[in-house]
Design a protein around this motif. Sequence first.
Motif, mmCIF file in Angstrom:
data_model
loop_
_atom_site.group_PDB
_atom_site.id
_atom_site.type_symbol
_atom_site.label_atom_id
_atom_site.label_comp_id
_atom_site.label_asym_id
_atom_site.label_seq_id
_atom_site.Cartn_x
_atom_site.Cartn_y
_atom_site.Cartn_z
ATOM 1 N N MET A 119 0.926 -1.274 -0.166
ATOM 2 C CA MET A 119 -0.056 -0.024 -0.099
ATOM 3 C C MET A 119 0.797 1.107 -0.042
ATOM 4 S SD MET A 119 -3.286 0.172 2.648
ATOM 5 C CE MET A 119 -3.408 -1.565 2.789
ATOM 6 N N ILE A 120 1.901 1.480 0.700
ATOM 7 C CA ILE A 120 2.632 2.214 0.997
ATOM 8 C C ILE A 120 3.434 2.647 -0.286
ATOM 9 C CG2 ILE A 120 5.020 3.128 2.060
ATOM 10 C CD1 ILE A 120 4.243 1.675 4.607
ATOM 11 N N MET A 121 3.901 1.545 -1.015
ATOM 12 C CA MET A 121 4.893 1.483 -2.308
ATOM 13 C C MET A 121 3.986 2.148 -3.743
ATOM 14 S SD MET A 121 7.691 0.968 -1.046
ATOM 15 C CE MET A 121 8.777 0.825 -2.480
ATOM 16 N N ASN A 122 2.535 2.233 -3.384
ATOM 17 C CA ASN A 122 1.786 2.850 -4.336
ATOM 18 C C ASN A 122 2.135 4.416 -4.704
ATOM 19 O OD1 ASN A 122 -0.214 1.320 -5.588
ATOM 20 N ND2 ASN A 122 -1.322 1.161 -3.546
ATOM 21 N N SER A 123 2.955 4.888 -3.418
ATOM 22 C CA SER A 123 3.282 6.245 -3.823
ATOM 23 C C SER A 123 4.698 6.500 -4.332
ATOM 24 C CB SER A 123 3.220 7.077 -2.343
ATOM 25 O OG SER A 123 2.113 6.827 -1.691
ATOM 26 N N TYR A 124 5.377 5.288 -4.667
ATOM 27 C CA TYR A 124 6.612 5.387 -5.100
ATOM 28 C C TYR A 124 7.016 4.555 -6.457
ATOM 29 C CZ TYR A 124 7.064 7.265 -0.708
ATOM 30 O OH TYR A 124 6.356 8.180 0.679
ATOM 31 N N PRO A 125 6.169 4.747 -7.400
ATOM 32 C CA PRO A 125 6.105 3.761 -8.507
ATOM 33 C C PRO A 125 7.314 3.420 -9.206
ATOM 34 C CG PRO A 125 5.263 5.778 -9.126
ATOM 35 C CD PRO A 125 5.567 5.845 -7.668
ATOM 36 N N TYR A 126 8.333 4.240 -8.761
ATOM 37 C CA TYR A 126 9.900 3.903 -9.607
ATOM 38 C C TYR A 126 10.573 2.709 -8.866
ATOM 39 C CZ TYR A 126 10.808 7.336 -5.866
ATOM 40 O OH TYR A 126 10.681 8.189 -4.790
ATOM 41 N N TYR A 127 10.107 1.919 -7.923
ATOM 42 C CA TYR A 127 10.328 0.851 -7.475
ATOM 43 C C TYR A 127 9.723 -0.389 -8.329
ATOM 44 C CZ TYR A 127 12.630 2.979 -3.175
ATOM 45 O OH TYR A 127 13.625 3.299 -2.433
ATOM 46 N N GLU A 128 10.644 -1.222 -8.639
ATOM 47 C CA GLU A 128 9.942 -2.537 -9.395
ATOM 48 C C GLU A 128 9.966 -3.642 -8.293
ATOM 49 O OE1 GLU A 128 7.958 -5.068 -11.458
ATOM 50 O OE2 GLU A 128 8.423 -2.908 -12.549
ATOM 51 N N VAL A 129 8.799 -4.396 -8.186
ATOM 52 C CA VAL A 129 8.760 -5.304 -7.055
ATOM 53 C C VAL A 129 8.810 -6.782 -7.840
ATOM 54 C CG1 VAL A 129 6.077 -5.326 -7.302
ATOM 55 C CG2 VAL A 129 7.534 -6.153 -5.309
ATOM 56 N N GLN A 130 9.459 -7.569 -6.835
ATOM 57 C CA GLN A 130 9.136 -9.196 -7.264
ATOM 58 C C GLN A 130 9.431 -9.793 -6.030
ATOM 59 O OE1 GLN A 130 13.013 -9.741 -9.705
ATOM 60 N NE2 GLN A 130 13.286 -11.490 -8.508
ATOM 61 N N VAL A 131 9.003 -11.135 -6.317
ATOM 62 C CA VAL A 131 8.733 -12.047 -4.995
ATOM 63 C C VAL A 131 9.785 -13.259 -5.320
ATOM 64 C CG1 VAL A 131 7.528 -13.735 -3.780
ATOM 65 C CG2 VAL A 131 6.332 -11.522 -4.582
ATOM 66 N N GLU A 132 10.764 -13.902 -4.393
ATOM 67 C CA GLU A 132 11.548 -14.794 -4.575
ATOM 68 C C GLU A 132 11.308 -15.592 -3.601
ATOM 69 O OE1 GLU A 132 16.257 -14.070 -5.367
ATOM 70 O OE2 GLU A 132 15.879 -14.835 -3.371
ATOM 71 N N GLU A 133 11.230 -17.142 -3.920
ATOM 72 C CA GLU A 133 10.934 -18.070 -2.923
ATOM 73 C C GLU A 133 12.139 -19.197 -3.183
ATOM 74 O OE1 GLU A 133 9.746 -21.278 -3.616
ATOM 75 O OE2 GLU A 133 8.222 -21.191 -5.279
ATOM 76 N N ILE A 134 12.837 -19.772 -2.228
ATOM 77 C CA ILE A 134 13.542 -20.708 -2.248
ATOM 78 C C ILE A 134 13.056 -21.898 -1.411
ATOM 79 C CG2 ILE A 134 15.966 -21.418 -1.844
ATOM 80 C CD1 ILE A 134 16.736 -18.440 -1.929
ATOM 81 N N HIS A 135 13.226 -23.072 -1.793
ATOM 82 C CA HIS A 135 12.844 -24.222 -1.110
ATOM 83 C C HIS A 135 13.574 -25.569 -1.411
ATOM 84 C CE1 HIS A 135 8.932 -22.076 -0.431
ATOM 85 N NE2 HIS A 135 8.855 -22.841 1.006
ATOM 86 N N HIS A 136 13.563 -26.676 -0.600
ATOM 87 C CA HIS A 136 14.228 -27.985 -0.913
ATOM 88 C C HIS A 136 13.661 -28.540 -2.138
ATOM 89 C CE1 HIS A 136 10.388 -29.940 0.616
ATOM 90 N NE2 HIS A 136 10.649 -29.068 1.616
ATOM 91 N N THR A 137 14.605 -29.485 -2.628
ATOM 92 C CA THR A 137 14.078 -29.884 -4.002
ATOM 93 C C THR A 137 13.018 -30.847 -4.091
ATOM 94 O OG1 THR A 137 15.839 -31.581 -3.539
ATOM 95 C CG2 THR A 137 16.441 -29.669 -5.243
ATOM 96 N N GLN A 138 12.601 -31.472 -2.966
ATOM 97 C CA GLN A 138 11.586 -32.243 -2.824
ATOM 98 C C GLN A 138 10.004 -31.662 -3.065
ATOM 99 O OE1 GLN A 138 13.897 -32.758 0.274
ATOM 100 N NE2 GLN A 138 15.162 -33.902 -1.334
ATOM 101 N N LYS A 139 10.226 -30.607 -2.649
ATOM 102 C CA LYS A 139 8.837 -29.636 -2.919
ATOM 103 C C LYS A 139 8.225 -29.742 -4.146
ATOM 104 C CE LYS A 139 6.490 -25.361 -1.855
ATOM 105 N NZ LYS A 139 5.562 -26.185 -1.154
ATOM 106 N N LEU A 140 6.977 -30.170 -4.284
ATOM 107 C CA LEU A 140 6.219 -30.686 -5.419
ATOM 108 C C LEU A 140 5.757 -29.768 -6.363
ATOM 109 C CD1 LEU A 140 4.198 -34.009 -4.339
ATOM 110 C CD2 LEU A 140 6.314 -33.936 -5.096
#
Length: 250
Positions: A119-140
């Motif tokens: 919600m806060i970042m709506n005021s700062y559109p020059y930031y690009e957002v992404q999500v990163e997730e790391i898990h073990h190799t057995q995760k299906l």
Amino acid sequence: MKIALLGYGKMGKMIEKIALDRKHEIVLKIDRDNADELTAENLQKADVAIEFSTPSTVLQNIELCFKAGTPVVVGTTGWHNEMTQIQQQCGHYNASMIYGTNFSVGVNIFFHLNKMLAMIMNSYPYYEVQVEEIHHTQKLDSPSGTAITIADGIISNLDAKAQWKNVLVSDDHPNNETIATDELLIESLRIENVPGTHTVIYDSEVDTIEFKHTAHNRNGFALGAVLAAEWIKDRKGFHSIEEMFDFNKQ
Ligand SMILES: NC(=O)c1ccc[n+]([C@@H]2O[C@H](COP(=O)([O-])OP(=O)(O)OC[C@H]3O[C@@H](n4cnc5c(N)ncnc54)[C@H](O)[C@@H]3O)[C@@H](O)[C@H]2O)c1
């Protein structure tokens, strides 16, 4: 409280330990080898069922709980696209279910703060957002259910993003996908023997803001699942874990 464990793998075993510590009784344990024992009659011996199995078995197990009238806590991920169908089924059978992509207190605090940050970042559109997730190799499943909840939290609060797009990356397969400006990238990495990590990254030309959760072990998920069983026991309807952790009340 009498508990049925549907799925007796890494999570099922951890949940059993915490449930016994909290003076509950395990009256049924279902795993791949004895799935035929999952009958309405056996389920009705339990006050609550806790489902941590696999993406390919979870939907059938949920429906059996609905038909038996046994409230069910569902932690299995990887069935996000069937959510509406399950909600309707829950209503149809006048059943009880609580679902969470992640039952740990820390991650639920993270989910809440993630929405506020978006919600806060709506005021700062020059930031690009992404999500990163790391898990073990057995995760299906990929992306993780937790990453989907994080992405949904961003999309519903940050005007610039309308949908998420997942890319599974590795050293051999770097991300070469084109991401549209209204798409939120979820990068998934699968690495041997690592704890589950979720990071939300807001990057600009001048700096980077990283917001990160790292799970040290599975105890937090298992305790949350047992607390959810205690919470759902006398409730009806389809509930999400967010209702149990109602941070807006504080
Ligand atoms: N919501 C959360 O907080 C949370 C936390 C950790 C893991 N998870 C999810 O929970 C699920 C289970 O995770 P895990 O680490 O215990 O996996 P796991 O592979 O260790 O265990 C899954 C178990 O399900 C069993 N199974 C297979 N068919 C079955 C059936 N028909 N009925 C019942 N059980 C059956 C398998 O034999 C296996 O023992 C995964 O989807 C995972 O992503 C959720």
